[in-house]
Write a protein that holds these residues in place. Structure first.
Motif, PDB file in Angstrom:
ATOM      1  N   TRP A   1      42.471  37.281  40.309  1.00  0.00           N
ATOM      2  CA  TRP A   1      40.917  37.331  41.173  1.00  0.00           C
ATOM      3  C   TRP A   1      41.121  36.755  42.794  1.00  0.00           C
ATOM      4  O   TRP A   1      40.810  37.607  43.762  1.00  0.00           O
ATOM      5  CB  TRP A   1      39.743  36.019  40.917  1.00  0.00           C
ATOM      6  CG  TRP A   1      40.076  36.445  39.418  1.00  0.00           C
ATOM      7  CD1 TRP A   1      39.736  35.346  39.028  1.00  0.00           C
ATOM      8  CD2 TRP A   1      38.249  37.033  38.950  1.00  0.00           C
ATOM      9  NE1 TRP A   1      38.775  36.689  37.292  1.00  0.00           N
ATOM     10  CE2 TRP A   1      38.433  37.094  37.633  1.00  0.00           C
ATOM     11  CE3 TRP A   1      37.687  38.246  39.615  1.00  0.00           C
ATOM     12  CZ2 TRP A   1      37.074  37.981  37.121  1.00  0.00           C
ATOM     13  CZ3 TRP A   1      36.797  39.392  38.828  1.00  0.00           C
ATOM     14  CH2 TRP A   1      36.730  38.425  37.657  1.00  0.00           C
ATOM     15  N   LEU A   2      42.846  36.682  43.040  1.00  0.00           N
ATOM     16  CA  LEU A   2      43.257  36.507  43.980  1.00  0.00           C
ATOM     17  C   LEU A   2      44.044  37.838  44.556  1.00  0.00           C
ATOM     18  O   LEU A   2      44.145  37.817  46.099  1.00  0.00           O
ATOM     19  CB  LEU A   2      44.029  35.122  44.209  1.00  0.00           C
ATOM     20  CG  LEU A   2      43.365  33.740  43.863  1.00  0.00           C
ATOM     21  CD1 LEU A   2      44.324  32.761  43.910  1.00  0.00           C
ATOM     22  CD2 LEU A   2      41.939  33.570  45.024  1.00  0.00           C
ATOM     23  N   SER A   3      44.406  38.098  43.865  1.00  0.00           N
ATOM     24  CA  SER A   3      45.360  39.446  43.962  1.00  0.00           C
ATOM     25  C   SER A   3      44.765  40.947  44.280  1.00  0.00           C
ATOM     26  O   SER A   3      43.498  41.215  44.089  1.00  0.00           O
ATOM     27  CB  SER A   3      46.520  39.667  43.032  1.00  0.00           C
ATOM     28  OG  SER A   3      46.013  40.232  41.505  1.00  0.00           O
ATOM     29  N   ASP A   4      45.527  41.957  44.670  1.00  0.00           N
ATOM     30  CA  ASP A   4      44.712  43.132  44.681  1.00  0.00           C
ATOM     31  C   ASP A   4      44.307  43.941  43.760  1.00  0.00           C
ATOM     32  O   ASP A   4      43.591  45.280  43.448  1.00  0.00           O
ATOM     33  CB  ASP A   4      45.101  43.872  45.863  1.00  0.00           C
ATOM     34  CG  ASP A   4      45.059  43.703  46.736  1.00  0.00           C
ATOM     35  OD1 ASP A   4      44.881  42.299  47.458  1.00  0.00           O
ATOM     36  OD2 ASP A   4      46.388  43.745  47.484  1.00  0.00           O
ATOM     37  N   GLU A   5      44.769  43.150  42.619  1.00  0.00           N
ATOM     38  CA  GLU A   5      44.141  43.809  40.597  1.00  0.00           C
ATOM     39  C   GLU A   5      42.726  44.009  40.351  1.00  0.00           C
ATOM     40  O   GLU A   5      42.717  44.974  39.578  1.00  0.00           O
ATOM     41  CB  GLU A   5      45.762  42.907  39.943  1.00  0.00           C
ATOM     42  CG  GLU A   5      47.345  42.613  40.530  1.00  0.00           C
ATOM     43  CD  GLU A   5      47.862  42.484  39.191  1.00  0.00           C
ATOM     44  OE1 GLU A   5      46.730  41.871  38.083  1.00  0.00           O
ATOM     45  OE2 GLU A   5      48.931  42.134  39.655  1.00  0.00           O
ATOM     46  N   SER A   6      42.355  43.277  41.026  1.00  0.00           N
ATOM     47  CA  SER A   6      41.041  43.378  40.529  1.00  0.00           C
ATOM     48  C   SER A   6      39.847  43.932  41.280  1.00  0.00           C
ATOM     49  O   SER A   6      39.024  44.315  40.835  1.00  0.00           O
ATOM     50  CB  SER A   6      40.033  41.905  40.704  1.00  0.00           C
ATOM     51  OG  SER A   6      41.244  40.515  41.944  1.00  0.00           O
ATOM     52  N   GLY A   7      40.632  44.507  42.567  1.00  0.00           N
ATOM     53  CA  GLY A   7      40.131  45.903  43.207  1.00  0.00           C
ATOM     54  C   GLY A   7      38.620  45.578  43.844  1.00  0.00           C
ATOM     55  O   GLY A   7      38.717  44.896  44.914  1.00  0.00           O
ATOM     56  N   PRO A   8      37.483  46.248  43.279  1.00  0.00           N
ATOM     57  CA  PRO A   8      36.616  45.623  44.040  1.00  0.00           C
ATOM     58  C   PRO A   8      35.921  44.948  43.730  1.00  0.00           C
ATOM     59  O   PRO A   8      34.279  45.123  43.615  1.00  0.00           O
ATOM     60  CB  PRO A   8      36.045  47.048  44.123  1.00  0.00           C
ATOM     61  CG  PRO A   8      36.160  48.394  42.349  1.00  0.00           C
ATOM     62  CD  PRO A   8      37.881  47.750  42.626  1.00  0.00           C
ATOM     63  N   ILE A   9      36.034  44.548  42.044  1.00  0.00           N
ATOM     64  CA  ILE A   9      35.858  43.757  41.509  1.00  0.00           C
ATOM     65  C   ILE A   9      34.538  42.734  42.485  1.00  0.00           C
ATOM     66  O   ILE A   9      35.872  41.198  42.968  1.00  0.00           O
ATOM     67  CB  ILE A   9      35.963  43.196  40.053  1.00  0.00           C
ATOM     68  CG1 ILE A   9      36.219  44.242  39.265  1.00  0.00           C
ATOM     69  CG2 ILE A   9      35.132  42.342  39.617  1.00  0.00           C
ATOM     70  CD1 ILE A   9      36.625  44.184  38.526  1.00  0.00           C
ATOM     71  N   SER A  10      33.478  42.063  42.729  1.00  0.00           N
ATOM     72  CA  SER A  10      32.853  41.150  43.098  1.00  0.00           C
ATOM     73  C   SER A  10      31.572  40.713  42.438  1.00  0.00           C
ATOM     74  O   SER A  10      30.549  41.519  41.519  1.00  0.00           O
ATOM     75  CB  SER A  10      32.712  41.605  44.710  1.00  0.00           C
ATOM     76  OG  SER A  10      32.535  40.705  45.208  1.00  0.00           O
ATOM     77  N   GLY A  11      31.250  39.080  42.791  1.00  0.00           N
ATOM     78  CA  GLY A  11      29.832  38.887  42.693  1.00  0.00           C
ATOM     79  C   GLY A  11      29.925  38.623  40.777  1.00  0.00           C
ATOM     80  O   GLY A  11      29.234  38.064  40.127  1.00  0.00           O
ATOM     81  N   GLN A  12      31.207  38.363  40.248  1.00  0.00           N
ATOM     82  CA  GLN A  12      31.149  38.102  38.939  1.00  0.00           C
ATOM     83  C   GLN A  12      32.197  36.273  38.987  1.00  0.00           C
ATOM     84  O   GLN A  12      32.095  36.048  39.385  1.00  0.00           O
ATOM     85  CB  GLN A  12      32.014  38.825  38.125  1.00  0.00           C
ATOM     86  CG  GLN A  12      32.111  40.699  38.211  1.00  0.00           C
ATOM     87  CD  GLN A  12      30.603  40.636  38.559  1.00  0.00           C
ATOM     88  OE1 GLN A  12      30.554  40.287  36.620  1.00  0.00           O
ATOM     89  NE2 GLN A  12      29.645  41.656  38.365  1.00  0.00           N
ATOM     90  N   VAL A  13      31.171  36.046  37.792  1.00  0.00           N
ATOM     91  CA  VAL A  13      31.795  35.029  36.877  1.00  0.00           C
ATOM     92  C   VAL A  13      32.324  34.456  35.767  1.00  0.00           C
ATOM     93  O   VAL A  13      31.450  35.225  34.975  1.00  0.00           O
ATOM     94  CB  VAL A  13      30.099  33.958  37.343  1.00  0.00           C
ATOM     95  CG1 VAL A  13      30.258  32.531  35.895  1.00  0.00           C
ATOM     96  CG2 VAL A  13      29.417  33.778  38.449  1.00  0.00           C
ATOM     97  N   VAL A  14      33.697  34.320  35.389  1.00  0.00           N
ATOM     98  CA  VAL A  14      33.875  34.071  34.028  1.00  0.00           C
ATOM     99  C   VAL A  14      34.093  32.339  34.197  1.00  0.00           C
ATOM    100  O   VAL A  14      34.391  31.893  34.218  1.00  0.00           O
ATOM    101  CB  VAL A  14      35.227  34.889  34.056  1.00  0.00           C
ATOM    102  CG1 VAL A  14      36.053  34.920  33.213  1.00  0.00           C
ATOM    103  CG2 VAL A  14      35.260  36.400  35.103  1.00  0.00           C
ATOM    104  N   ASP A  15      33.221  32.710  32.010  1.00  0.00           N
ATOM    105  CA  ASP A  15      33.627  31.378  32.181  1.00  0.00           C
ATOM    106  C   ASP A  15      35.394  31.381  31.222  1.00  0.00           C
ATOM    107  O   ASP A  15      35.622  31.923  30.190  1.00  0.00           O
ATOM    108  CB  ASP A  15      32.319  30.399  30.519  1.00  0.00           C
ATOM    109  CG  ASP A  15      31.374  31.280  31.549  1.00  0.00           C
ATOM    110  OD1 ASP A  15      31.351  30.454  32.502  1.00  0.00           O
ATOM    111  OD2 ASP A  15      30.125  32.008  30.893  1.00  0.00           O
TER     112      ASP A  15
END
Length: 265
Positions: A230-244
């Motif tokens: 989530w902190l790297s550029d690998e997560s691209g444009p993904i935003s507003g997500q919550v992961v348990d």
């Protein structure tokens, strides 16, 4: 290195999950602002990470101007800010009978309000770096245990904030906001809390599969490993997500009828 040359603030990083995150981001090439209240522990963390990789700030996040001072330290140290991890939190038991206004306000101040205003203070440099925010919540955000009322309220509010800002800040400024909800994690504080409840220091070595299907609970390093995506550029444009991040589903889990209580997380 997945975070090479990034500058990251990790609140509450003198122990537990926050310390594990600080160590992992430096291992991945980042510089880090270590923050907390325990100065002796913080000094040890910075020494372990190396003065060239870490700076230290000791202050209660609810203090006026504290969040801005964290941002200023990052900028003065390395000239940029690429991400913040809102990990610092107060964890304390309460029910509706024991929760008064002052207690709830304290919980919200640190667990919900301080993260919001750290994001706000960090927004200018984060916009410049097309940066990211990672909020560390809790699976208690979904409803919480009966004796974690105020804590659960604060984490539920944080989750709503993540989804709201994850849309608006990314849409308007290109800053991603996501959240991880850890389950039951073996931190120093968790061991201390269980000691206060009268359990032996090795309580975590013999856990029922009812509460821990793996036979153990989650290690801080396992949460830290998940944070890097989530902190790297690998997560691209993904935003507003919550992961348990827990060993079992929070919705739809079948609890045996004779299970009267679940240990705190």
């Amino acid at each position: 290195m997945r975070l090479k040359d990034k500058v990251i603030i990790v609140t509450g990083s003198t122990m537990g999950i926050g310390k594990a995150i600080a160590k992992r981001v430096v291992a991945e090439g980042a510089k880090v602002i270590v923050h907390g209240l325990e100065e002796d522990l913080a000094i040890q963390v910075v020494a372990e990470l190396g003065a060239e990789n870490a700076r230290l700030h000791i202050e209660d996040l609810s203090n006026e101007g504290a969040v801005q001072r964290l941002v200023d330290l990052a900028i003065s140290s390395w000239g940029r800010l690429d991400a913040i991890v809102n990990n610092a939190a107060v964890v304390a038991a309460s029910t509706i009978d024991t929760t008064d206004k002052a207690f709830l306000n304290r919980m919200l101040d640190v667990n919900t309000i301080a993260p919001l205003f750290l994001i706000k203070a960090a927004l200018p440099p984060l916009i410049e770096s097309h940066g990211a925010v990672l909020n560390i919540g809790s699976i208690n955000a979904w409803s919480g245990e009966h004796n974690l009322l105020a804590y659960s309220i604060s984490k539920g509010a944080l989750m709503t904030m993540t989804r709201n800002l994850g849309d608006s800040l990314f849409r308007e400024h290109g800053v991603r906001v996501n959240q991880i909800n850890p389950g039951w994690v073996l931190t120093e504080k968790e061991i201390e809390r269980k000691r206060e409840h009268g359990l032996a220091d090795n309580w975590y070595k013999d856990l029922s599969k009812l509460f821990a299907p793996a036979g153990r609970i989650i290690w801080p390093e396992e949460i830290a490993a998940a944070c890097i995506y989530w902190l790297s550029d690998e997560s691209g444009p993904i935003s507003g997500q919550v992961v348990d991040l827990e060993q079992f589903p929070m919705i739809g889990r079948n609890i045996p009828k004779d299970a009267s209580t679940i240990p705190h997380k």
